[in-house]
Design a protein around this motif. Sequence first.
Motif, PDB file in Angstrom:
ATOM      1  N   PRO A  26      -2.884  -4.343   2.325  1.00 25.85           N
ATOM      2  CA  PRO A  26      -2.812  -5.686   1.743  1.00 25.85           C
ATOM      3  C   PRO A  26      -1.392  -6.243   1.707  1.00 25.85           C
ATOM      4  CG  PRO A  26      -4.319  -4.326   0.476  1.00 25.85           C
ATOM      5  CD  PRO A  26      -3.654  -3.415   1.463  1.00 25.85           C
ATOM      6  N   ALA A  27      -0.424  -5.376   1.411  1.00 21.54           N
ATOM      7  CA  ALA A  27       0.966  -5.840   1.361  1.00 21.54           C
ATOM      8  C   ALA A  27       1.429  -6.321   2.731  1.00 21.54           C
ATOM      9  CB  ALA A  27       1.871  -4.717   0.854  1.00 21.54           C
ATOM     10  N   GLU A  28       1.049  -5.623   3.786  1.00 24.56           N
ATOM     11  CA  GLU A  28       1.441  -6.051   5.123  1.00 24.56           C
ATOM     12  C   GLU A  28       0.757  -7.366   5.493  1.00 24.56           C
ATOM     13  OE1 GLU A  28       1.605  -4.560   9.775  1.00 24.56           O
ATOM     14  OE2 GLU A  28       0.729  -3.258   8.254  1.00 24.56           O
ATOM     15  N   PHE A  29      -0.502  -7.508   5.127  1.00 26.71           N
ATOM     16  CA  PHE A  29      -1.214  -8.768   5.366  1.00 26.71           C
ATOM     17  C   PHE A  29      -0.462  -9.929   4.729  1.00 26.71           C
ATOM     18  CE2 PHE A  29      -4.395 -11.822   3.678  1.00 26.71           C
ATOM     19  CZ  PHE A  29      -4.975 -12.246   4.865  1.00 26.71           C
ATOM     20  N   ARG A  30      -0.042  -9.742   3.491  1.00 27.18           N
ATOM     21  CA  ARG A  30       0.694 -10.810   2.801  1.00 27.18           C
ATOM     22  C   ARG A  30       2.033 -11.084   3.482  1.00 27.18           C
ATOM     23  NH1 ARG A  30      -1.555  -8.071  -1.733  1.00 27.18           N
ATOM     24  NH2 ARG A  30       0.360  -6.853  -1.989  1.00 27.18           N
TER      25      ARG A  30
END
Length: 377
Positions: free
Chosen positions: A260-264
């Motif tokens: 999720p952090a990479e997506f953001r």
Amino acid sequence: MRQRLATTLVGIVGLALAGATTAGPAGAAERTETDARTAPVRTATAPAKAATVEKIANRPIAFEVVNTNETSALCLADNRPHVLRGRLVGPRSKVSGSAGRLRVNVLVHDAGTGAWFWNLRQAPAFDYATQLARRGETSLVLDRLGYDRSPLANGHATCLGAQATMLHQVVQHLYSGNYRFIDRANEDDQPPHATHVVVHGHGTGATIAQLEAAEFADVAALVLMSAPTATPTGQALRAVTDQLGRCVGGDGYSAYGATPAEFRSLLFASAPAKVRRLATARRNPTPCGDVSSVLAAVGSATLTSGRVEAPVLVLSGGRDARVRRLGRAGAEAMFGGSARVSTRTFGKAGSALPLEAGAAGVRETVLRFLAGVRPTL
């Protein structure tokens, strides 16, 4: 072996994407980059006033399409009928099918997002479709095949060439009125016919929109946000490497952004924390057929870009983690056959322009561009 294959494919994609910026003079894109504050879109007509628009309708609709590839992007699909679902968002009188000229803005989402990207109702100030509706515009917010309300059991069974072909079918259905309200009250409750269609695409959705406009020539204008035909960054290539690696394993779907952090980090630079949370909770895995056909789609979109005759608006984020800005000179060289090419860069924004802190400025820029668009019918 799986990692080597994925890395090789991404290397080819990178070369193809980098080549997309060479249509103009060397360095032209960098020399012409400007901040949004100093580069207004060139149009003679002001956008509609934010004043007195009637109540907004948001109605679920469905289109019957065939998942087939009729573009020059070589890739395979299942050639079977499917139903694409979405929502028609606009002033009530226009959505109800009343007579008169009607522009429909078809909003095409990126890999890993979905129709929610354009219609984030839990954050009204960033709800692109509803905010445009308050200015008199009508939009189709569409879930592409393999996303949310348009499910596909096998993610390998479609591809980006087919996504562009299905978009063409949707555009034609809008012109003919050959689609349906899912919540239809009675036989007289019919959806409206479009007199002209403008396609807005973000990320991979911009590639799909560009390919459709070039190969089918049936739209009145294009709005391209954070288009992958610009030069990719290392972070973007690593994300695609990861997706391809997992797709080779055969699961049919692969997340965009390993975490999720990479997506953001791929999408956002200035979006409020609430918007980032909402987007992360709604992110979708990408059909692997779409992932594996990126090279073919971007290559074809680049090669056919000169065939786009409709006006084009190219919007970029100055802090986009995925692509470097194309610039006005590069955009004008790429879309040499277009009636009008406009560009604008939002200096503090990342990739997800409608959801970033400058979202209101993005909408104003789009509205000014739309004011100069003429019907195709």
